[in-house]
Write a protein that holds these residues in place. Structure first.
Motif, PDB file in Angstrom:
ATOM      1  N   PHE A 118     -27.669  23.162  76.866  1.00 36.60           N
ATOM      2  CA  PHE A 118     -26.684  24.130  76.368  1.00 36.60           C
ATOM      3  C   PHE A 118     -26.889  24.346  74.865  1.00 36.60           C
ATOM      4  N   GLU A 119     -26.486  25.528  74.420  1.00 36.06           N
ATOM      5  CA  GLU A 119     -26.619  25.847  73.000  1.00 36.06           C
ATOM      6  C   GLU A 119     -25.374  26.571  72.507  1.00 36.06           C
ATOM      7  N   THR A 120     -24.936  26.184  71.293  1.00 34.65           N
ATOM      8  CA  THR A 120     -23.769  26.816  70.657  1.00 34.65           C
ATOM      9  C   THR A 120     -24.211  28.010  69.816  1.00 34.65           C
ATOM     10  N   VAL A 121     -23.341  28.982  69.718  1.00 40.01           N
ATOM     11  CA  VAL A 121     -23.616  30.168  68.900  1.00 40.01           C
ATOM     12  C   VAL A 121     -23.839  29.765  67.433  1.00 40.01           C
ATOM     13  N   PHE A 137     -28.508  23.191  62.970  1.00 44.23           N
ATOM     14  CA  PHE A 137     -27.945  24.144  63.930  1.00 44.23           C
ATOM     15  C   PHE A 137     -29.066  24.994  64.496  1.00 44.23           C
ATOM     16  N   PRO A 138     -28.943  25.553  65.697  1.00 43.94           N
ATOM     17  CA  PRO A 138     -27.777  25.495  66.582  1.00 43.94           C
ATOM     18  C   PRO A 138     -27.531  24.102  67.157  1.00 43.94           C
ATOM     19  N   TYR A 139     -26.264  23.840  67.419  1.00 40.76           N
ATOM     20  CA  TYR A 139     -25.865  22.614  68.099  1.00 40.76           C
ATOM     21  C   TYR A 139     -26.335  22.706  69.540  1.00 40.76           C
ATOM     22  N   VAL A 140     -27.000  21.648  69.992  1.00 42.98           N
ATOM     23  CA  VAL A 140     -27.496  21.650  71.380  1.00 42.98           C
ATOM     24  C   VAL A 140     -27.020  20.394  72.104  1.00 42.98           C
ATOM     25  N   GLY A 181     -16.512  13.214  73.389  1.00 40.14           N
ATOM     26  CA  GLY A 181     -16.227  14.622  73.183  1.00 40.14           C
ATOM     27  C   GLY A 181     -17.394  15.473  72.709  1.00 40.14           C
ATOM     28  N   PHE A 182     -18.319  14.873  71.926  1.00 42.30           N
ATOM     29  CA  PHE A 182     -19.392  15.714  71.376  1.00 42.30           C
ATOM     30  C   PHE A 182     -20.332  16.243  72.444  1.00 42.30           C
ATOM     31  N   LYS A 183     -20.281  15.647  73.664  1.00 44.10           N
ATOM     32  CA  LYS A 183     -21.097  16.179  74.766  1.00 44.10           C
ATOM     33  C   LYS A 183     -20.540  17.516  75.255  1.00 44.10           C
ATOM     34  N   SER A 187     -18.437  26.977  72.375  1.00 46.72           N
ATOM     35  CA  SER A 187     -18.907  28.361  72.149  1.00 46.72           C
ATOM     36  C   SER A 187     -20.349  28.559  72.622  1.00 46.72           C
ATOM     37  N   ILE A 188     -20.531  28.429  73.929  1.00 45.08           N
ATOM     38  CA  ILE A 188     -21.878  28.388  74.506  1.00 45.08           C
ATOM     39  C   ILE A 188     -22.501  29.788  74.596  1.00 45.08           C
ATOM     40  N   VAL A 189     -23.765  29.892  74.146  1.00 42.66           N
ATOM     41  CA  VAL A 189     -24.483  31.166  74.261  1.00 42.66           C
ATOM     42  C   VAL A 189     -25.747  31.046  75.119  1.00 42.66           C
ATOM     43  N   ARG A 190     -26.125  29.806  75.450  1.00 38.18           N
ATOM     44  CA  ARG A 190     -27.319  29.649  76.278  1.00 38.18           C
ATOM     45  C   ARG A 190     -27.184  28.451  77.216  1.00 38.18           C
ATOM     46  N   ILE A 191     -27.609  28.666  78.453  1.00 40.54           N
ATOM     47  CA  ILE A 191     -27.656  27.584  79.438  1.00 40.54           C
ATOM     48  C   ILE A 191     -29.047  27.636  80.059  1.00 40.54           C
ATOM     49  N   SER A 192     -29.793  26.533  79.940  1.00 42.26           N
ATOM     50  CA  SER A 192     -31.162  26.512  80.451  1.00 42.26           C
ATOM     51  C   SER A 192     -31.326  25.395  81.477  1.00 42.26           C
ATOM     52  N   LEU A 193     -31.905  25.719  82.616  1.00 45.30           N
ATOM     53  CA  LEU A 193     -32.223  24.716  83.624  1.00 45.30           C
ATOM     54  C   LEU A 193     -33.657  24.254  83.371  1.00 45.30           C
ATOM     55  N   VAL A 194     -33.820  22.959  83.137  1.00 46.18           N
ATOM     56  CA  VAL A 194     -35.126  22.452  82.717  1.00 46.18           C
ATOM     57  C   VAL A 194     -35.510  21.202  83.511  1.00 46.18           C
ATOM     58  N   THR A 195     -36.764  20.789  83.357  1.00 43.62           N
ATOM     59  CA  THR A 195     -37.236  19.612  84.102  1.00 43.62           C
ATOM     60  C   THR A 195     -37.104  18.326  83.288  1.00 43.62           C
ATOM     61  N   ASP A 196     -37.233  18.430  81.966  1.00 41.96           N
ATOM     62  CA  ASP A 196     -37.201  17.222  81.143  1.00 41.96           C
ATOM     63  C   ASP A 196     -35.887  17.098  80.379  1.00 41.96           C
ATOM     64  N   GLU A 197     -35.542  15.864  80.040  1.00 43.10           N
ATOM     65  CA  GLU A 197     -34.310  15.612  79.284  1.00 43.10           C
ATOM     66  C   GLU A 197     -34.325  16.435  78.003  1.00 43.10           C
ATOM     67  N   PRO A 198     -33.349  17.323  77.835  1.00 46.21           N
ATOM     68  CA  PRO A 198     -33.382  18.202  76.649  1.00 46.21           C
ATOM     69  C   PRO A 198     -32.936  17.454  75.393  1.00 46.21           C
ATOM     70  N   PRO A 199     -33.394  17.917  74.212  1.00 42.09           N
ATOM     71  CA  PRO A 199     -32.909  17.312  72.965  1.00 42.09           C
ATOM     72  C   PRO A 199     -31.420  17.597  72.790  1.00 42.09           C
ATOM     73  N   THR A 200     -30.701  16.648  72.220  1.00 44.12           N
ATOM     74  CA  THR A 200     -29.274  16.857  71.952  1.00 44.12           C
ATOM     75  C   THR A 200     -29.019  16.526  70.476  1.00 44.12           C
ATOM     76  N   THR A 201     -28.128  17.281  69.847  1.00 41.83           N
ATOM     77  CA  THR A 201     -27.996  17.274  68.390  1.00 41.83           C
ATOM     78  C   THR A 201     -27.758  15.886  67.790  1.00 41.83           C
ATOM     79  N   TRP A 202     -26.710  15.196  68.235  1.00 39.58           N
ATOM     80  CA  TRP A 202     -26.384  13.906  67.605  1.00 39.58           C
ATOM     81  C   TRP A 202     -27.430  12.850  67.936  1.00 39.58           C
TER      82      TRP A 202
END
Lengths: 267, 202
Positions: A118-121, A137-140, A181-183, A187-202
């Motif tokens: 997921f990605e925040t605006v 940013f963007p927060y992911v 909560g940070f998970k 304000s989501i602008v993108r949702i991607s279905l992927v095969t590998d564990e995506p990077p997350t901001t924190w």
């Protein structure tokens, strides 16, 4: 799925929700500043008109969806959830929204997809925290697909039957009640279905302190503070701390997702 | 300008400091009790007290360089500023102990030992205790040269206080870093020798 959601509803029956004012005035939304009241003070500038969510990756029907397209035909419900911040405070929030699983079904998740990213605006001109670059940013954020499809996982568009306040992540945000909560990305602008564990901001900022899973767990301390107890917001000057519950009180519903996993290692 | 200021300040008694000192604490407590500091009054109070304590420590440390570099004489307020700073550190600590941690001894003792930002904040507080105890005129006289030596403990204490804030914040936040910079700057001023006064020519 209905049975699980029903059980969760029953379990939250005795929860006393925080006031709308509490929920809308005590926020972490670093795009608008790092202070707890910065988001309420600054998020008025967020432009939520003509909101589009890009759904891409391993889906049958990728594309840029309007909020109406996405929510059309989905059943909106109220879910009263505990909300536990990684900073050891908590609230109870009556969210309005629909299950992420239903939204993903609309897009058609393809075989082989294993994670949801997921990605925040980002609106630098409207977001003082983005201009100051307080974090990248963007927060992911991201979830494992089975976590994303769990009936407790919500896409929230409102609180107390009112449209989502900007500072709480308007117009649409994720709510994963058994995780810190940070998970629950706003304000989501993108949702991607992927095969590998995506990077997350924190996690990218400090992997030792913020794991990909970040399930609420009173036994696994944050390196700089204990997670054994929490301060409940709105209790006034003399409110006592409260014990933190395993999976934030949703153990019965979600523990099976992590069968056989070492939760101290996969924190 | 500085001379005029010094003249005026000479007329202000130092005890005024003690009279004014409790006002911010009382104001923040009142804000917390009435909900004016938001839905989490304990954290707000804890933060306000801690930040003000740090400001007072920095102010106290600024008095000597202000005299040395700007000729402003605030020396007679220094003891009062230091004592008040200690009381704000104490109030900050007590707010954490009683209101924030609800006196959960097991968890809070564990936190003092295991959580580095709490450990260093606590050490900073402990370092200030002997200074507060010896802040009376009798101690100054009795300890003589040792008093000056002892009171140099304020340097590590303020450094630990600044670090305590930098460390507890999520990510690198501007405000605690600004304070840390101010602390380092003010301590650096003590090391730099005073420039020789040039002979004034007509």
């Amino acid at each position: 799925a209905g049975a699980v959601a029903g059980r969760a509803q029953a379990a939250t029956g005795e929860l006393e929700p925080n006031s709308f004012e509490d929920i809308a005035s005590y926020n972490n939304y670093y795009e608008f500043g790092t202070g707890k009241n910065d988001p309420a003070a600054n998020a008025g500038a967020l432009d939520t008109s003509d909101w589009k969510i890009e759904i891409d990756g391993m889906v049958d029907r990728p594309g840029s969806y309007s909020l109406n397209d996405l929510t059309e035909g989905l059943t909106e419900e109220e879910r009263i959830y505990r909300f536990r911040c990684v900073e050891a405070w908590s609230m109870v929030v009556p969210w309005n929204g629909f299950e992420l699983a239903d939204l993903l079904a609309k897009a058609g998740v393809q075989e082989g997809a294993r994670y949801v990213a997921f990605e925040t605006v980002v609106q630098p001109e409207n977001m003082p925290g983005v201009k100051r670059n307080v974090i990248p940013f963007p927060y992911v954020e991201g979830l494992r697909l089975d976590e994303a499809l769990h009936p407790l996982t919500l896409m929230a568009t409102g609180i107390y039957g009112k449209p989502m306040p900007n500072q709480n992540g308007a117009p649409i945000r994720l709510v994963v009640p058994w995780k810190y909560g940070f998970k629950s990305i706003k304000s989501i602008v993108r949702i991607s279905l992927v095969t590998d564990e995506p990077p997350t901001t924190w996690n990218k900022l400090n992997a030792r302190e913020y794991g990909f899973y970040s399930n609420v767990n009173p036994q696994v301390s944050h390196p700089r503070w204990s997670q054994a107890s929490e301060r409940v917001i709105g209790g006034g000057l003399f409110a006592k701390r409260q014990d933190t519950l395993m999976f934030n009180g949703y153990e019965e519903d979600v523990a099976a997702l992590y069968d056989g996993m070492d939760l101290a290692k996969n924190y | 300008m500085i001379d005029a200021l010094n003249t005026t300040l000479r007329k202000v008694p130092a005890w005024i400091t003690y009279l004014v000192a409790p006002l911010p604490a009382a104001f923040w407590l009142w804000q917390g009790a009435t909900g004016a500091s938001g839905p989490e009054p304990i954290k707000a109070l804890e933060h306000s007290l801690g930040e003000f304590a740090l400001q007072l420590l920095i102010a106290g440390l600024a008095i000597t360089p202000l005299r040395k570099w700007a000729g402003l004489n605030l020396l007679k307020f220094r003891r009062a500023v230091g004592v008040v700073a200690f009381f704000y550190v104490l109030l900050h600590f007590l707010t954490w102990l009683v209101l924030d941690m609800s006196l959960l001894w097991g968890q809070l003792l564990g936190d003092i030992v295991k959580r580095p930002y709490i450990t260093i904040g606590f050490i900073g507080f402990v370092l200030l205790i002997p200074l507060a105890v010896t802040s009376n005129t009798l101690s100054v006289r009795r300890l003589g040269a040792r008093w000056r030596k002892l009171h140099k403990l304020v340097y590590p204490a303020v450094l630990l206080g600044g670090l305590h804030w930098v460390w507890l914040a999520k990510g690198w936040q501007a405000e605690p870093l600004f304070y840390m910079g101010a602390i380092l700057g003010i301590l650096a001023l003590r090391v730099i020798p005073k420039p020789r006064k040039r002979a004034v020519t007509a």
